[in-house]
Write an enzyme that holds these catalytic residues in place. Structure first.
Site, PDB file in Angstrom:
ATOM      1  N   THR A  26       0.811  -1.232   0.000  1.00  0.00           N
ATOM      2  CA  THR A  26       0.000   0.000   0.000  1.00  0.00           C
ATOM      3  C   THR A  26       0.841   1.277   0.000  1.00  0.00           C
ATOM      4  OG1 THR A  26      -0.191  -0.002   2.425  1.00  0.00           O
ATOM      5  CG2 THR A  26      -1.948  -1.108   1.179  1.00  0.00           C
ATOM      6  N   ASP A  50      -0.284  -5.123   3.460  1.00  0.00           N
ATOM      7  CA  ASP A  50       0.932  -4.559   4.056  1.00  0.00           C
ATOM      8  C   ASP A  50       0.781  -3.037   4.168  1.00  0.00           C
ATOM      9  OD1 ASP A  50       3.802  -4.917   4.883  1.00  0.00           O
ATOM     10  OD2 ASP A  50       4.026  -3.415   3.306  1.00  0.00           O
ATOM     11  N   TYR A  55       2.910   5.508   5.545  1.00  0.00           N
ATOM     12  CA  TYR A  55       2.292   5.578   4.222  1.00  0.00           C
ATOM     13  C   TYR A  55       1.152   6.607   4.222  1.00  0.00           C
ATOM     14  CZ  TYR A  55       4.949   1.278   3.377  1.00  0.00           C
ATOM     15  OH  TYR A  55       5.951   0.341   3.268  1.00  0.00           O
ATOM     16  N   LYS A  84       3.829  -0.905  10.339  1.00  0.00           N
ATOM     17  CA  LYS A  84       5.239  -0.670  10.691  1.00  0.00           C
ATOM     18  C   LYS A  84       5.391   0.578  11.551  1.00  0.00           C
ATOM     19  CE  LYS A  84       6.156  -2.468   6.107  1.00  0.00           C
ATOM     20  NZ  LYS A  84       5.219  -1.807   5.189  1.00  0.00           N
ATOM     21  N   HIS A 117      10.252  -0.277  11.027  1.00  0.00           N
ATOM     22  CA  HIS A 117      10.308  -0.002   9.582  1.00  0.00           C
ATOM     23  C   HIS A 117      11.744   0.130   9.060  1.00  0.00           C
ATOM     24  CE1 HIS A 117       7.626   1.983   6.291  1.00  0.00           C
ATOM     25  NE2 HIS A 117       8.625   1.334   5.729  1.00  0.00           N
ATOM     26  N   GLY A 222       8.725   3.768  -6.642  1.00  0.00           N
ATOM     27  CA  GLY A 222       8.309   4.944  -7.308  1.00  0.00           C
ATOM     28  C   GLY A 222       8.905   6.293  -7.177  1.00  0.00           C
ATOM     29  N   ARG A 271      -4.480  -5.501 -12.349  1.00  0.00           N
ATOM     30  CA  ARG A 271      -3.150  -5.923 -11.887  1.00  0.00           C
ATOM     31  C   ARG A 271      -3.232  -6.553 -10.499  1.00  0.00           C
ATOM     32  NH1 ARG A 271       0.732  -0.815 -13.438  1.00  0.00           N
ATOM     33  NH2 ARG A 271       0.966  -1.246 -15.655  1.00  0.00           N
TER      34      ARG A 271
HETATM   35  P1  NDP Z   1       6.310  -3.257  -6.439  1.00  0.00           P
HETATM   36  O1  NDP Z   1       7.429  -4.144  -6.798  1.00  0.00           O
HETATM   37  O2  NDP Z   1       5.115  -3.838  -5.809  1.00  0.00           O
HETATM   38  O3  NDP Z   1       5.879  -2.445  -7.710  1.00  0.00           O
HETATM   39  C1  NDP Z   1       4.826  -1.534  -7.704  1.00  0.00           C
HETATM   40  C2  NDP Z   1       4.799  -0.858  -9.072  1.00  0.00           C
HETATM   41  O4  NDP Z   1       4.551  -1.834 -10.095  1.00  0.00           O
HETATM   42  C3  NDP Z   1       3.742   0.179  -9.186  1.00  0.00           C
HETATM   43  O5  NDP Z   1       4.253   1.188 -10.038  1.00  0.00           O
HETATM   44  C4  NDP Z   1       2.592  -0.564  -9.871  1.00  0.00           C
HETATM   45  O6  NDP Z   1       1.820   0.352 -10.587  1.00  0.00           O
HETATM   46  C5  NDP Z   1       3.340  -1.529 -10.780  1.00  0.00           C
HETATM   47  N1  NDP Z   1       2.645  -2.819 -10.971  1.00  0.00           N
HETATM   48  C6  NDP Z   1       1.958  -3.536 -10.050  1.00  0.00           C
HETATM   49  N2  NDP Z   1       1.502  -4.685 -10.574  1.00  0.00           N
HETATM   50  C7  NDP Z   1       1.903  -4.699 -11.867  1.00  0.00           C
HETATM   51  C8  NDP Z   1       1.716  -5.616 -12.920  1.00  0.00           C
HETATM   52  N3  NDP Z   1       1.050  -6.750 -12.741  1.00  0.00           N
HETATM   53  N4  NDP Z   1       2.278  -5.315 -14.124  1.00  0.00           N
HETATM   54  C9  NDP Z   1       2.978  -4.169 -14.308  1.00  0.00           C
HETATM   55  N5  NDP Z   1       3.169  -3.263 -13.335  1.00  0.00           N
HETATM   56  C10 NDP Z   1       2.639  -3.519 -12.135  1.00  0.00           C
HETATM   57  O7  NDP Z   1       6.976  -2.092  -5.582  1.00  0.00           O
HETATM   58  P2  NDP Z   1       6.786  -1.353  -4.210  1.00  0.00           P
HETATM   59  O8  NDP Z   1       8.064  -0.650  -4.021  1.00  0.00           O
HETATM   60  O9  NDP Z   1       5.516  -0.604  -4.153  1.00  0.00           O
HETATM   61  O10 NDP Z   1       6.723  -2.521  -3.127  1.00  0.00           O
HETATM   62  C11 NDP Z   1       5.534  -3.192  -2.809  1.00  0.00           C
HETATM   63  C12 NDP Z   1       5.131  -2.965  -1.361  1.00  0.00           C
HETATM   64  O11 NDP Z   1       6.164  -3.363  -0.476  1.00  0.00           O
HETATM   65  C13 NDP Z   1       4.873  -1.504  -0.995  1.00  0.00           C
HETATM   66  O12 NDP Z   1       3.650  -1.022  -1.496  1.00  0.00           O
HETATM   67  C14 NDP Z   1       4.958  -1.579   0.506  1.00  0.00           C
HETATM   68  O13 NDP Z   1       3.768  -2.136   1.040  1.00  0.00           O
HETATM   69  C15 NDP Z   1       6.144  -2.536   0.681  1.00  0.00           C
HETATM   70  N6  NDP Z   1       7.420  -1.802   0.770  1.00  0.00           N
HETATM   71  C16 NDP Z   1       8.050  -1.770   1.986  1.00  0.00           C
HETATM   72  C17 NDP Z   1       9.244  -1.122   2.148  1.00  0.00           C
HETATM   73  C18 NDP Z   1       9.900  -1.113   3.477  1.00  0.00           C
HETATM   74  O14 NDP Z   1      10.788  -0.276   3.698  1.00  0.00           O
HETATM   75  N7  NDP Z   1       9.530  -2.002   4.372  1.00  0.00           N
HETATM   76  C19 NDP Z   1       9.907  -0.423   1.032  1.00  0.00           C
HETATM   77  C20 NDP Z   1       9.206  -0.542  -0.218  1.00  0.00           C
HETATM   78  C21 NDP Z   1       8.014  -1.212  -0.319  1.00  0.00           C
HETATM   79  P3  NDP Z   1       0.202   0.473 -10.418  1.00  0.00           P
HETATM   80  O15 NDP Z   1      -0.109   0.719  -8.967  1.00  0.00           O
HETATM   81  O16 NDP Z   1      -0.099   1.642 -11.293  1.00  0.00           O
HETATM   82  O17 NDP Z   1      -0.354  -0.818 -10.925  1.00  0.00           O
HETATM   83  C1  1BO Z   2      11.132   5.052   2.833  1.00  0.00           C
HETATM   84  C2  1BO Z   2      10.442   3.982   2.036  1.00  0.00           C
HETATM   85  C3  1BO Z   2       9.462   3.283   2.873  1.00  0.00           C
HETATM   86  C4  1BO Z   2       8.651   2.321   2.125  1.00  0.00           C
HETATM   87  O1  1BO Z   2       8.207   1.353   3.025  1.00  0.00           O
END
Ligand code: NDP
Ligand code: 1BO
Length: 324
Positions: A26, A50, A55, A84, A117, A222, A271
């Site tokens: 999310t 998650d 967030y 987190k 986190h 992103g 997706r």
């Molecule tokens: P992801 O690897 O989940 O990728 C998300 C991106 O991929 C978005 O731009 C989404 O766009 C796109 N996407 C999703 N599904 C598809 C698909 N089937 N085909 C093509 N593109 C797709 O990256 P995140 O970095 O968001 O990681 C996922 C989650 O992990 C986060 O949302 C969060 O909950 C967690 N996280 C935790 C972190 C931490 O520090 N603990 C750090 C980073 C992430 P769209 O929404 O437009 O579909």
């Molecule tokens: C600072 C990045 C956090 C995503 O979980």
């Protein structure tokens, strides 16, 4: 390690609790769309979401969950909700306050999993981008983690979080925790996908039965505008074509076969649906070996926590303790 596709729909954590393998991410799911994504996900079969205090969308996630409960789509006890603890709430007392805010926003009595986190203490009220005055440098990272983890252990005892863990911890930082932890973290949530396998960390975590939950499992994240083009990689496309699957499904299935849970984020209903459909096919050992040859790159380097004047971390390698 299951490379033969024998992955199940749940992971059993080191405390015996069962966590669904695929969870909806999310982060950067904007206000106004995150609620709809949670709604579509749960109606479509997701049982794991998650979340995080930082967030800044937990209230909308909570509203969506309440609607689903009221309509009888799902019961609380059938969902796995992770959140987190944010960096500005580290220490002996603050974690309880952060948790209360999260529970109020999510409108829940308890979390299934609560994670530290980042191993980064910040002064109250700060998120990012980093400026030197944001860092709480009154304690060392080791002291800070110890105090914070002891508060997390009390949170687990209280029942308000049924499992506790960490995120973005290196093997070195986990090893430091073993000196005092009464509860071994159930989970370390870190970046993991075919272009960042985390071999060294994974091997260490296995020795303590700490589960690897994979963030950015599609190799994409992103705000910087930069992406690893994992989903455009010809190898993922080629493997996907063999199974009639998308590159995203290949990447997620790889994670599941590595024994990870995976947390793909999408706010697009199609997706969201596609990303859950990863348990009805298996990558062959040959395909897993091909994927193993991909060049390795950590994408989320955490450079927003690196600063050579104010931070504990002068270089990105310091944050990850030189583990790649
Ligand atoms: P992801 O690897 O989940 O990728 C998300 C991106 O991929 C978005 O731009 C989404 O766009 C796109 N996407 C999703 N599904 C598809 C698909 N089937 N085909 C093509 N593109 C797709 O990256 P995140 O970095 O968001 O990681 C996922 C989650 O992990 C986060 O949302 C969060 O909950 C967690 N996280 C935790 C972190 C931490 O520090 N603990 C750090 C980073 C992430 P769209 O929404 O437009 O579909
Ligand atoms: C600072 C990045 C956090 C995503 O979980």
């Amino acid at each position: 390690m299951a490379s033969n596709g024998s992955a199940s729909s749940h992971i059993t954590l080191n405390n015996g609790r069962q966590m669904p393998v695929v969870g909806l991410g999310t982060w950067q799911a904007a206000p106004g769309v995150v609620g709809a994504a949670v709604d579509a996900a749960v109606r479509g079969g997701y049982r794991h979401i998650d979340c995080a205090y930082a967030y800044f969308n937990e209230k909308e996630v909570g509203d969506a969950l309440q609607k689903l409960f009221k309509e009888g789509v799902v019961k609380r006890e059938d969902l796995w909700i992770t959140s987190k603890l944010w960096n500005d709430h580290h220490g002996p007392e603050e974690p309880f306050k952060c948790l209360e805010t999260t529970l109020t926003n999510l409108q829940l009595e308890y979390l299934d999993l609560y994670l530290i986190h980042w191993p980064v203490p910040l002064n109250k009220g700060y998120t990012w981008p980093l400026q030197p005055h944001m860092f709480d440098t009154t304690r060392s990272i080791k002291e800070d983690t110890k105090e914070t983890w002891q508060a997390m252990e009390k949170i687990a005892e209280s029942g308000k979080a049924r499992s506790i863990g960490v995120s973005n911890f290196s093997a070195k930082k986990l090893e430091d925790m073993m000196e005092y932890a009464k509860v071994v973290p159930a989970v370390n949530q870190v970046e993991c996908h075919p272009m960042w396998r985390q071999d060294k960390l994974r091997a260490y975590m296995k020795t303590h039965n700490i589960h690897l939950s994979a963030y950015s499992p599609l190799g994409t994240w992103g705000t910087s505008g930069v992406k690893i083009n994992l989903l455009d990689h010809p190898l993922l496309t080629k493997i996907g074509e063999k199974y009639g699957r998308t590159p995203a499904q290949v990447s997620l299935r790889w994670g599941v076969q590595m024994g990870n849970s995976v947390l793909p984020k999408s706010t697009k209903a199609e997706r969201v649906k596609e990303n859950l459909q990863v348990s009805d096919f298996s990558l062959s050992d040959e395909d897993m070996s091909e994927l193993e040859k991909l060049e390795q790159t950590r994408f989320l380097q955490g450079t927003f926590w690196v600063n050579d004047s104010g931070s504990f971390y002068k270089k990105a390698e310091d944050l990850w303790d030189g583990e790649g």
